[in-house]
Design a protein around this motif. Structure first.
Motif, mmCIF file in Angstrom:
data_model
loop_
_atom_site.group_PDB
_atom_site.id
_atom_site.type_symbol
_atom_site.label_atom_id
_atom_site.label_comp_id
_atom_site.label_asym_id
_atom_site.label_seq_id
_atom_site.Cartn_x
_atom_site.Cartn_y
_atom_site.Cartn_z
ATOM 1 N N VAL A 42 43.070 54.325 8.327
ATOM 2 C CA VAL A 42 44.012 54.265 7.212
ATOM 3 C C VAL A 42 44.799 55.574 7.185
ATOM 4 O O VAL A 42 44.206 56.656 7.289
ATOM 5 N N ARG A 55 44.635 52.701 -4.408
ATOM 6 C CA ARG A 55 45.285 51.408 -4.119
ATOM 7 C C ARG A 55 45.367 51.160 -2.621
ATOM 8 O O ARG A 55 45.135 50.038 -2.151
ATOM 9 N N GLN A 56 45.696 52.207 -1.871
ATOM 10 C CA GLN A 56 45.821 52.042 -0.424
ATOM 11 C C GLN A 56 44.476 51.690 0.212
ATOM 12 O O GLN A 56 44.406 50.839 1.111
ATOM 13 N N ALA A 58 42.033 50.179 -1.280
ATOM 14 C CA ALA A 58 41.698 48.812 -1.683
ATOM 15 C C ALA A 58 42.471 47.794 -0.849
ATOM 16 O O ALA A 58 41.914 46.774 -0.410
ATOM 17 N N GLU A 59 43.757 48.068 -0.622
ATOM 18 C CA GLU A 59 44.571 47.155 0.194
ATOM 19 C C GLU A 59 44.057 47.068 1.622
ATOM 20 O O GLU A 59 44.180 46.024 2.267
ATOM 21 N N ALA A 60 43.475 48.170 2.121
ATOM 22 C CA ALA A 60 42.933 48.180 3.482
ATOM 23 C C ALA A 60 41.522 47.614 3.538
ATOM 24 O O ALA A 60 40.942 47.501 4.632
ATOM 25 N N GLY A 61 40.952 47.261 2.372
ATOM 26 C CA GLY A 61 39.615 46.687 2.353
ATOM 27 C C GLY A 61 38.500 47.701 2.425
ATOM 28 O O GLY A 61 37.344 47.332 2.626
ATOM 29 N N THR A 66 39.387 50.012 -7.506
ATOM 30 C CA THR A 66 40.157 51.262 -7.560
ATOM 31 C C THR A 66 39.726 52.135 -8.734
ATOM 32 O O THR A 66 39.703 53.365 -8.623
#
Length: 322
Positions: A42, A55-56, A58-61, A66
């Motif tokens: 990431v 957020r980033q 979380a978006e990347a799993g 968050t």
């Protein structure tokens, strides 16, 4: 009044118990394995705040919650110490472990390998395709100014700065090897040695032959013989994009400053970026009586001391070609 105070005390106690249970649950969840199924990289951009980082991730799993990540960062006092860059997170990494990785700044180390014998045009193209590098290279560096090796970099590093590192490595390496050069070499400057090393680099890819090939060219220079190197002819005609082009008889007669079938001595500049082994071979060449060499069909070369012997080797090579 007393009953009201008892009820208030009871409510406060219940609230504290619930809060304590929530804190225990939150801390446990903060340390539990996360949802990431397999390792992932990431990139955290410069200037990203805690919420943007959460957020980033979380978006990347990497994390599932968050809010939990942000609270953990704030409570642990690490919220302001998170680094930017490319990070690798292991599978099932916990929010606590992910936070520690960002705080330590353990960015991913990337590599780009510049192979021996590439021209500067080819090196620029290679860096242009290297993932994670930023910026552009304003001008193609001078031929022979870049030392081929594996270079490490981080996401976001500048391409131009990496070129400067390659140039510095070549200058330092050439200066060091020049100090330990053999005596009685037929050239007087490190720059001339660099030119010859570039020719040796393109003439053979067999490590054990470099000293012999360098020895042949040194012998020819000492005797005033033309080098007659095919790669120099190709470079003179097509430049840095055409070293592998097949040559014709007309090419061998082409009047270019690099055609060593026509000119005496060394061409005006390198024809590629030679590696360490070719530089070493030129500055400490094999002591040999050979004056000629030709491909032998195995990937190597047949060496000869006389023109008659060389012509026999050429005839063998031509039969193999047919």
């Amino acid at each position: 009044m007393g009953r009201w105070l008892l009820r208030l005390a009871s409510l406060a106690t219940s609230f504290l118990i619930v809060a304590a249970m929530a804190a225990v649950w939150g801390w446990s969840a903060f340390r539990q394995p996360g949802p990431l199924p397999e390792p992932a990289n990431v990139v955290i951009p410069r200037g990203a705040g805690l919420e943007a980082i959460a957020r980033q991730l979380a978006e990347a799993g990497v994390i599932a919650d968050t809010t939990l990540f942000s609270l953990g960062a704030k409570i642990s006092g690490k919220a302001r110490g998170l680094k930017a860059g490319e990070f690798r997170f292991p599978a099932a990494v916990s929010p606590e472990q992910a936070l520690a990785i960002l705080e330590r700044g353990e960015t991913v180390v990337r590599r780009v390998t510049v192979a021996e014998g590439l021209t500067s045009v080819q090196v620029v193209a290679l860096l242009g395709e290297a993932e994670g590098l930023d910026g552009t290279i304003d001008a193609v560096p001078p031929e022979g100014s870049l030392l081929p090796e594996t270079y490490h970099y981080s996401w976001g590093d500048d391409r131009e700065m990496l070129v400067r590192r390659m140039e510095r490595s070549m200058r330092e390496t050439l200066a060091r090897l020049w100090e330990g050069r053999a005596g009685d070499l037929p050239f007087e400057t490190p720059e001339e040695a660099l030119v010859l090393a570039s020719i040796v680099e393109r003439e053979t890819g067999v490590a054990a032959e470099r000293g012999l090939v360098a020895g042949v060219f040194v012998n020819r220079l000492k005797r005033g013989m033309r080098l007659q190197s095919d790669p120099t002819v190709a470079y003179g005609i097509a430049g840095g994009d055409g070293l592998d082009r097949p040559l014709t008889r007309a090419d061998l007669r082409a009047a270019t400053p690099y055609n060593t079938y026509v000119i005496a001595g060394l061409p005006p500049g390198p024809i590629c970026n030679p590696g360490l082994a070719s530089l070493e071979a030129v500055l400490r060449p094999a002591e040999t009586d050979y004056l000629y060499f030709v491909a032998d069909g195995t990937g190597g070369h047949a060496f000869a001391k006389t023109l008659a012997e060389h012509n026999r080797n050429v005839r063998k090579w031509r039969r193999l070609q047919r």
